[in-house]
Design a protein around this motif. Structure first.
Motif, PDB file in Angstrom:
ATOM      1  N   GLU A 239     -26.504 -63.368 -82.614  1.00 45.02           N
ATOM      2  CA  GLU A 239     -27.782 -63.301 -81.903  1.00 45.02           C
ATOM      3  C   GLU A 239     -27.627 -63.233 -80.389  1.00 45.02           C
ATOM      4  N   GLY A 240     -26.382 -63.295 -79.921  1.00 47.04           N
ATOM      5  CA  GLY A 240     -26.166 -63.077 -78.485  1.00 47.04           C
ATOM      6  C   GLY A 240     -25.980 -64.319 -77.640  1.00 47.04           C
ATOM      7  N   ALA A 241     -25.603 -65.439 -78.244  1.00 52.11           N
ATOM      8  CA  ALA A 241     -25.344 -66.652 -77.448  1.00 52.11           C
ATOM      9  C   ALA A 241     -24.115 -66.432 -76.566  1.00 52.11           C
ATOM     10  N   ASP A 242     -24.111 -67.079 -75.396  1.00 54.23           N
ATOM     11  CA  ASP A 242     -22.980 -66.991 -74.471  1.00 54.23           C
ATOM     12  C   ASP A 242     -22.077 -68.213 -74.546  1.00 54.23           C
ATOM     13  N   TYR A 243     -22.616 -69.320 -75.043  1.00 58.61           N
ATOM     14  CA  TYR A 243     -21.857 -70.570 -75.203  1.00 58.61           C
ATOM     15  C   TYR A 243     -22.283 -71.184 -76.544  1.00 58.61           C
ATOM     16  N   LEU A 244     -21.355 -71.884 -77.184  1.00 62.20           N
ATOM     17  CA  LEU A 244     -21.661 -72.624 -78.413  1.00 62.20           C
ATOM     18  C   LEU A 244     -21.510 -74.118 -78.119  1.00 62.20           C
ATOM     19  N   MET A 245     -22.524 -74.879 -78.500  1.00 70.55           N
ATOM     20  CA  MET A 245     -22.472 -76.312 -78.184  1.00 70.55           C
ATOM     21  C   MET A 245     -22.391 -77.183 -79.433  1.00 70.55           C
ATOM     22  N   VAL A 246     -21.669 -78.283 -79.288  1.00 72.10           N
ATOM     23  CA  VAL A 246     -21.644 -79.334 -80.312  1.00 72.10           C
ATOM     24  C   VAL A 246     -22.234 -80.587 -79.670  1.00 72.10           C
ATOM     25  N   LYS A 247     -23.064 -81.282 -80.427  1.00 72.19           N
ATOM     26  CA  LYS A 247     -23.756 -82.452 -79.871  1.00 72.19           C
ATOM     27  C   LYS A 247     -24.082 -83.414 -80.977  1.00 72.19           C
ATOM     28  N   PRO A 248     -23.800 -84.716 -80.838  1.00 73.15           N
ATOM     29  CA  PRO A 248     -23.021 -85.400 -79.810  1.00 73.15           C
ATOM     30  C   PRO A 248     -21.558 -84.947 -79.764  1.00 73.15           C
ATOM     31  N   ALA A 249     -20.793 -85.595 -78.867  1.00 75.32           N
ATOM     32  CA  ALA A 249     -19.421 -85.135 -78.643  1.00 75.32           C
ATOM     33  C   ALA A 249     -18.367 -85.997 -79.343  1.00 75.32           C
ATOM     34  N   THR A 250     -18.259 -87.267 -78.946  1.00 76.82           N
ATOM     35  CA  THR A 250     -17.096 -88.056 -79.394  1.00 76.82           C
ATOM     36  C   THR A 250     -17.118 -88.359 -80.889  1.00 76.82           C
TER      37      THR A 250
END
Ligand code: PBG
Length: 322
Positions: A239-250
């Protein structure tokens, strides 16, 4: 014994030679909370050291952060209850608190990279990230609202939009709206794997944005799942995302690692409010040492594979490194 791994740990210089992971200001994004009014700097009780800022005071804070080397900021608005409604109309109202603040930061500090939050919850009388009808969060009715919000943020000068709502298809929908309106250079940092986590509590206190009824389990991911993140990442990529995020982190280092191994896009990890509160509280009790525990937390996120870390500790970390 011919092989003694301890030789490569014998002093600080040698340890420096073999250090695999380093944190740099360029990798850190600092979250900032906004409120109406002027001359306001109100500490968030469950996040000591983090404040809700009125626009005038915020400029001073941005300037201080830029001096420390923080160049990226993610903004979250605290909206008064009277401005909230079912369709989050205030989120795209002309010159609202959010877009007004983006404009003022960008006109004073054009070099500051502004990342936004695209989701209905701060503006919704239901406190959900999507449009609610008969207790259900309706995916497709939410998309046009997110697109309008995105256009308002892009017009205000945002560099990167951060859809945090977890509706299906929203990255493509927003990308198309941006491109149709000439914002081909505005990036999308997708909250790819955002979990229905108990660790957002302090953030919801800060914004007064908790759901009025129900929970977010029909749109945010189940904390039990890892491989489901690959489905989300595939879609975001297409779909054209520029960054992929994971949340929460630790608590989700395995998911960060999985996405880093499988995708070429930059991976972002959001070190959320609850992770920050947990560590801060332990340090205030004298149970952990902040100067050691906090950098170790950030390092673990980087080591797992995050290119970019959104963290409430960004400023404290760089102050400590000075
Ligand atoms: C909501 C949103 C949340 C956070 C960022 N955007 C909370 C939620 O999903 O309820 C949490 C950030 C944090 O806890 O630091 N769109």
């Amino acid at each position: 014994m011919f092989i003694r791994p301890r030789r490569n740990r014998k002093n600080a210089v040698v340890r420096g030679h073999i250090r695999e992971t380093r944190l740099h200001a360029d990798h850190l994004v600092y979250p900032l909370f906004l409120i109406e009014g002027s001359n306001q700097k109100i500490e968030v009780p469950s996040m000591p050291g983090n404040y809700r800022w009125s626009a005038d005071m915020l400029l001073g804070e941005v300037e201080a952060c830029l001096k420390l080397g923080i160049r990226s900021f993610i903004l979250f608005p605290s909206i008064s209850e009277s401005l909230k409604d079912k369709t989050a109309t205030y989120s795209y109202a002309p010159d609202n608190l959010y877009t007004k603040t983006i404009r003022s930061i960008k006109s004073r500090f054009p070099e500051a990279c502004i990342i936004t939050d695209v989701a209905m919850d701060p503006y919704s009388s239901d406190g959900h990230d999507g449009y609610v009808e008969n207790g259900e969060i309706l995916n497709d009715k939410t998309l046009p609202i997110l697109a309008q919000m995105s256009l308002a943020q892009a017009e205000a000068g945002a560099d990167i939009l951060g859809p945090s709502d977890m509706m299906d298809g929203r990255v493509g929908y927003i990308r198309e709206a941006l491109d149709d309106n000439g914002f081909t250079n505005v990036s999308i940092m997708s909250y790819t794997a955002k979990y229905a986590s108990a660790f957002y509590g302090p953030f919801r206190d800060a914004l007064d944005s908790a759901p009025k009824a129900g929970d977010k389990k029909t749109y945010q991911m189940d904390p039990a799942n890892k491989y489901e993140a690959l489905i989300e990442a595939d879609l975001d990529l297409e779909e054209g995302a520029d960054y992929l995020m994971v949340k929460p982190a630790t608590l989700y280092l395995d998911v960060i690692h999985l996405l880093k191994e499988n995708y070429q896009l930059p991976i972002v990890a959001y070190n959320v409010s609850g992770e920050c509160a947990m560590l801060t509280a332990a340090c205030q009790n004298g149970w952990l040492e902040f100067d050691k525990a906090m950098p170790e937390m950030l390092l673990s996120i980087k080591r797992a594979g995050a290119d970019v870390i959104i963290t409430y500790f960004a400023k404290a970390y760089l102050e400590m490194m000075k």
